[in-house]
Design a protein around this motif. Structure first.
Motif, PDB file in Angstrom:
ATOM      1  N   ILE A 289       2.899   3.005   0.185  1.00 47.82           N
ATOM      2  CA  ILE A 289       2.027   3.417  -0.866  1.00 47.82           C
ATOM      3  C   ILE A 289       2.060   2.038  -1.802  1.00 47.82           C
ATOM      4  O   ILE A 289       2.972   1.206  -1.896  1.00 47.82           O
ATOM      5  CB  ILE A 289       2.403   4.694  -1.698  1.00 47.82           C
ATOM      6  N   ASP A 290       0.778   1.741  -2.393  1.00 42.75           N
ATOM      7  CA  ASP A 290       0.371   0.793  -3.278  1.00 42.75           C
ATOM      8  C   ASP A 290       1.321   0.828  -4.423  1.00 42.75           C
ATOM      9  O   ASP A 290       1.698   1.853  -5.123  1.00 42.75           O
ATOM     10  CB  ASP A 290      -1.146   0.330  -3.721  1.00 42.75           C
ATOM     11  N   ASN A 291       1.702  -0.297  -5.072  1.00 41.40           N
ATOM     12  CA  ASN A 291       2.395  -0.462  -6.300  1.00 41.40           C
ATOM     13  C   ASN A 291       1.419  -1.156  -7.336  1.00 41.40           C
ATOM     14  O   ASN A 291       0.854  -2.379  -6.774  1.00 41.40           O
ATOM     15  CB  ASN A 291       3.790  -1.061  -6.363  1.00 41.40           C
TER      16      ASN A 291
ATOM     17  N   MET B 228       8.727  -1.153  -2.797  1.00 41.09           N
ATOM     18  CA  MET B 228       7.973  -0.277  -2.340  1.00 41.09           C
ATOM     19  C   MET B 228       8.388   1.122  -1.652  1.00 41.09           C
ATOM     20  O   MET B 228       9.483   1.153  -1.621  1.00 41.09           O
ATOM     21  CB  MET B 228       7.125  -1.035  -1.101  1.00 41.09           C
ATOM     22  N   LEU B 229       7.592   1.967  -1.918  1.00 44.23           N
ATOM     23  CA  LEU B 229       8.130   3.382  -1.341  1.00 44.23           C
ATOM     24  C   LEU B 229       7.228   3.702   0.119  1.00 44.23           C
ATOM     25  O   LEU B 229       6.031   3.523   0.044  1.00 44.23           O
ATOM     26  CB  LEU B 229       7.714   4.344  -2.327  1.00 44.23           C
ATOM     27  N   LEU B 230       7.824   3.916   1.005  1.00 40.54           N
ATOM     28  CA  LEU B 230       7.437   4.230   2.473  1.00 40.54           C
ATOM     29  C   LEU B 230       6.400   5.467   2.307  1.00 40.54           C
ATOM     30  O   LEU B 230       6.836   6.497   1.628  1.00 40.54           O
ATOM     31  CB  LEU B 230       8.461   4.773   3.308  1.00 40.54           C
TER      32      LEU B 230
ATOM     33  N   GLY C  16       5.770  11.739  -1.897  1.00 38.58           N
ATOM     34  CA  GLY C  16       4.905  13.108  -1.927  1.00 38.58           C
ATOM     35  C   GLY C  16       3.618  13.067  -1.204  1.00 38.58           C
ATOM     36  O   GLY C  16       3.220  12.222  -1.355  1.00 38.58           O
ATOM     37  N   GLU C  17       3.358  14.142  -0.660  1.00 39.16           N
ATOM     38  CA  GLU C  17       2.127  14.370  -0.232  1.00 39.16           C
ATOM     39  C   GLU C  17       0.979  14.080  -1.286  1.00 39.16           C
ATOM     40  O   GLU C  17       0.862  14.524  -2.299  1.00 39.16           O
ATOM     41  CB  GLU C  17       1.950  16.055   0.309  1.00 39.16           C
ATOM     42  N   GLY C  18       0.068  13.345  -0.778  1.00 36.84           N
ATOM     43  CA  GLY C  18      -1.277  12.975  -1.535  1.00 36.84           C
ATOM     44  C   GLY C  18      -0.745  11.770  -2.568  1.00 36.84           C
ATOM     45  O   GLY C  18      -1.659  11.342  -3.288  1.00 36.84           O
ATOM     46  N   MET C  19       0.397  11.387  -2.603  1.00 36.68           N
ATOM     47  CA  MET C  19       0.658  10.310  -3.350  1.00 36.68           C
ATOM     48  C   MET C  19       0.241   8.929  -2.863  1.00 36.68           C
ATOM     49  O   MET C  19       0.805   8.513  -1.676  1.00 36.68           O
ATOM     50  CB  MET C  19       2.161  10.189  -3.552  1.00 36.68           C
ATOM     51  N   GLU C  20      -0.700   8.468  -3.401  1.00 40.30           N
ATOM     52  CA  GLU C  20      -1.254   7.068  -2.947  1.00 40.30           C
ATOM     53  C   GLU C  20      -0.926   5.657  -3.460  1.00 40.30           C
ATOM     54  O   GLU C  20      -1.036   4.808  -2.964  1.00 40.30           O
ATOM     55  CB  GLU C  20      -2.774   7.275  -2.928  1.00 40.30           C
TER      56      GLU C  20
END
Length: 124
Positions: free
Chosen positions: A80-82, A101-103, A108-112
């Motif tokens: 997901i973007d930081n 960065m988080l894979l 969490g669902e919907g986390m962009e």
């Protein structure tokens, strides 16, 4: 200048080929200053950025902040973007901004995206 270091899994592993974009303004209406890809160690080039003169920090009567503030967007495939806001950059100093960065599969669902506000008052 500003150097970005991009990692994953709690800063353990570098993320290569992440796109790092330095900008000013709001994310939705950003003024892009520069961008670069990270190398195999997760580091970018040093971005050379305009800053106020160092002498401003030596003047006790100065009311202006003696550093420039930039924002940074980090994008990488599978993550997901930081977004890092309000990164201080001082004249004559290379600032280092880390971004962990988080894979997407562990987010969490919907986390962009993750947004980090780096604002802090520096008593010079």
């Amino acid at each position: 200048g500003l150097l970005a270091v991009v990692t994953t899994v709690r800063n353990l592993y570098p993320v290569s080929n992440a796109k790092v974009t330095i900008f000013t303004g709001d994310y939705s209406d950003k003024n892009v200053i520069d961008s670069a890809l990270t190398d195999q160690s997760g580091r970018t080039k040093v971005f050379i950025l305009p800053t106020p003169q160092k002498a401003l920090s030596l003047d006790k009567d100065n009311k202006l902040i003696p550093y420039a503030v930039y924002n940074m967007l980090v994008e990488a495939d599978g993550y997901i973007d930081n977004i890092h806001l309000n990164i201080p950059v001082f004249s004559g100093v290379t600032s280092i901004q880390t971004s962990d960065m988080l894979l997407k599969e562990t987010a969490g669902e919907g986390m962009e995206m993750q947004i980090f506000d780096e604002a802090e008052k520096y008593d010079l």
